[in-house]
Design a protein around this motif. Structure first.
Motif, short mmCIF file in Angstrom:
data_model
loop_
_atom_site.label_atom_id
_atom_site.label_comp_id
_atom_site.label_asym_id
_atom_site.label_seq_id
_atom_site.Cartn_x
_atom_site.Cartn_y
_atom_site.Cartn_z
N ALA A 1 0.72 -0.83 -0.06
CA ALA A 1 0.26 0.11 0.02
C ALA A 1 0.70 1.13 -0.28
O ALA A 1 0.54 2.37 -0.30
N GLN A 2 1.41 1.42 0.83
CA GLN A 2 2.90 2.51 0.50
C GLN A 2 3.26 2.52 -0.43
O GLN A 2 3.48 4.02 -0.76
N ALA A 3 3.99 1.65 -1.66
CA ALA A 3 4.19 1.94 -2.36
C ALA A 3 3.44 2.38 -3.46
O ALA A 3 3.65 3.45 -4.23
N GLU A 4 2.41 1.86 -3.35
CA GLU A 4 0.80 2.66 -4.22
C GLU A 4 0.61 3.91 -3.99
O GLU A 4 0.11 4.65 -4.99
N ALA A 5 0.97 4.11 -2.59
CA ALA A 5 0.73 5.57 -2.50
C ALA A 5 1.74 6.43 -3.00
O ALA A 5 0.66 7.59 -3.47
N ALA A 6 2.68 5.61 -2.77
CA ALA A 6 4.11 6.46 -3.17
C ALA A 6 3.84 7.19 -4.68
O ALA A 6 4.36 7.84 -5.14
N ASP A 7 3.44 6.04 -4.96
CA ASP A 7 3.49 5.84 -6.53
C ASP A 7 2.33 7.30 -7.14
O ASP A 7 2.34 8.28 -7.44
N LEU A 8 1.69 6.98 -6.03
CA LEU A 8 -0.01 8.31 -6.44
C LEU A 8 1.23 9.20 -6.44
O LEU A 8 0.39 10.35 -6.89
N ARG A 9 1.63 9.72 -4.68
CA ARG A 9 1.89 11.23 -4.65
C ARG A 9 3.01 11.36 -5.89
O ARG A 9 2.93 12.61 -6.02
N LEU A 10 3.48 10.43 -6.60
CA LEU A 10 4.65 11.21 -7.41
C LEU A 10 3.75 11.61 -8.64
O LEU A 10 4.21 12.90 -9.29
N LYS A 11 2.89 11.27 -8.95
CA LYS A 11 2.31 11.31 -10.38
C LYS A 11 1.53 13.36 -9.89
O LYS A 11 1.28 13.48 -10.74
N LEU A 12 0.63 13.03 -8.58
CA LEU A 12 0.28 14.45 -8.15
C LEU A 12 1.35 15.26 -7.73
O LEU A 12 1.35 16.70 -8.48
N ALA A 13 2.70 15.39 -7.43
CA ALA A 13 4.04 16.21 -7.36
C ALA A 13 3.63 16.57 -9.12
O ALA A 13 3.91 17.63 -9.03
N GLY A 14 3.58 16.01 -10.44
CA GLY A 14 4.11 15.80 -11.24
C GLY A 14 3.29 16.77 -11.77
O GLY A 14 3.19 17.88 -12.80
N ASP A 15 1.72 16.34 -11.59
CA ASP A 15 -0.29 17.29 -11.95
C ASP A 15 0.96 18.93 -11.74
O ASP A 15 0.19 20.13 -11.94
N ALA A 16 0.86 18.86 -10.29
CA ALA A 16 1.75 19.76 -9.24
C ALA A 16 1.94 21.37 -10.47
O ALA A 16 2.18 22.26 -10.60
N ILE A 17 3.09 20.59 -10.57
CA ILE A 17 4.42 21.25 -11.40
C ILE A 17 3.50 21.95 -12.82
O ILE A 17 4.86 23.13 -13.39
N ALA A 18 2.92 20.87 -13.22
CA ALA A 18 2.38 20.95 -14.67
C ALA A 18 1.28 22.78 -13.89
O ALA A 18 1.35 23.76 -14.78
N LEU A 19 0.03 22.18 -13.17
CA LEU A 19 -0.47 23.26 -13.31
C LEU A 19 0.35 25.14 -12.50
O LEU A 19 0.08 26.07 -13.27
N ALA A 20 1.30 24.71 -12.09
CA ALA A 20 2.33 26.24 -11.34
C ALA A 20 3.05 26.15 -13.16
O ALA A 20 3.27 27.64 -12.30
N GLU A 21 3.73 25.96 -13.72
CA GLU A 21 3.96 25.86 -15.35
C GLU A 21 3.02 26.93 -15.57
O GLU A 21 3.33 27.83 -16.21
N GLU A 22 1.97 26.13 -15.58
CA GLU A 22 0.59 27.01 -16.08
C GLU A 22 0.85 28.58 -15.61
O GLU A 22 0.57 29.20 -16.54
N ASP A 23 0.57 27.93 -14.67
CA ASP A 23 -0.39 29.36 -13.68
C ASP A 23 1.59 30.91 -14.22
O ASP A 23 1.38 31.93 -13.64
#
Length: 302
Positions: free
Chosen positions: A129-151
């Motif tokens: 579960a921790q590995a799966e959660a860490a994978d999801l957090r990495l994807k969210l972090a990538g999405d956050a950068i994309a939003l910050a770049e657009e902003d």
């Protein structure tokens, strides 16, 4: 900007996706180092239990006396040779106590192995579960950068148009830097989580992705079976360990009793051209060592 963000959050190539958790748990039964250790402990206890049944080995001896010297002993005509068989006799119930202790140690090892099975299944589920959660957090972090770049792109356009102050552009830039730092942390956490899962499962290839989600079932409310506390593996293992400790106390107590050694032999008298039977009994005199220290230590362990 989005392309740059996508390059930052790109994950490494997946070497070996993890199978569904139930399948991974089944495979790990034979590959996990922790379970291999518990099986080795059981095998060790089995060997010690077999050894506990062994009796002391007999002693065969051959002694030659008066085979040389001066006077009547010159030339070996007065030599005396004795062939003897000696056997130590364990007294005080040493062997039965040792056998019972060996059996108790084996039962304790088996009980601890059963507990290790349950603990391992729990830890493997947590690591999965921790590995799966860490994978999801990495994807969210990538999405956050994309939003910050657009902003940042929109903010710079508004600053150039005079609709926003330069401070707003600096604020947007600081958000991107923070998002990049969070992305680095998420990437490191992901690598650590998958390495932990790989090591725990004993996989030859690194597990770098989750094929079937375990967290997707986390919100299911299922009835829990009734559990008898004194039938749980931790309690049974503790009970077995206590029984083994009690048997060790008995073993140390029996060791305080001295053992007898009996011997029977044949003596050849060369000078008289005759033979004679010889026999003997010996036992240690327990003045200095009554095994009190070991008895106290085993009682403290109990």
């Amino acid at each position: 900007a989005c392309a740059a963000a996508g390059a930052l959050c790109a994950a490494p190539a997946y070497a070996d996706p993890a199978p569904p958790f139930a399948e991974l748990l089944r495979r790990a039964q034979s590959a996990a180092p922790r379970l291999a250790e518990s099986r080795a402990d059981v095998a060790q206890s089995e060997g010690l239990a077999r050894q506990a049944r062994a009796r002391p080995n007999p002693t065969l001896s051959l002694n030659v006396e008066n085979f040389g010297g001066s006077g009547p002993f010159k030339g070996g005509d007065a030599a005396e040779s004795t062939a003897a068989f000696e056997q130590a006799l364990e007294l005080g119930g040493k062997r039965p106590a040792r056998i019972a202790a060996g059996r108790a140690e084996l039962e304790a090892a088996r009980a601890k192995a059963a507990q290790a099975q349950g603990d391992f299944a729990f830890d493997l589920a947590a690591a999965y579960a921790q590995a799966e959660a860490a994978d999801l957090r990495l994807k969210l972090a990538g999405d956050a950068i994309a939003l910050a770049e657009e902003d940042l792109r929109v903010t710079r356009a508004m600053v150039e148009a005079g609709k926003e102050a330069d401070l707003r552009s600096l604020q947007a830039q600081s958000v991107i830097e923070a998002a990049r730092a969070q992305l680095g942390e998420a990437r490191a956490e992901r690598a650590s989580a998958f390495a932990r899962l790989t090591a725990l499962a004993g996989s030859d290839l690194p597990i770098t992705s989750i094929a079937v989600s375990l967290l997707a079932h986390a919100d299911r409310m299922e009835p829990l079976p009734a559990v008898d506390p004194i039938a749980t593996p931790p309690y049974l293992a503790a009970q077995a360990e206590r029984e083994a400790a009690a048997r060790r106390v008995r073993v140390e107590q029996t060791r305080a009793a001295p053992d007898l050694s009996v011997s029977l032999g044949v003596r050849r008298l060369a000078g008289d051209d005759a033979t004679a039977l010889v026999a003997g009994v010996s036992a240690p005199f327990p003045i200095f060592d009554r095994n009190k220290g070991n008895i106290s230590a085993s009682q403290a362990a109990l």
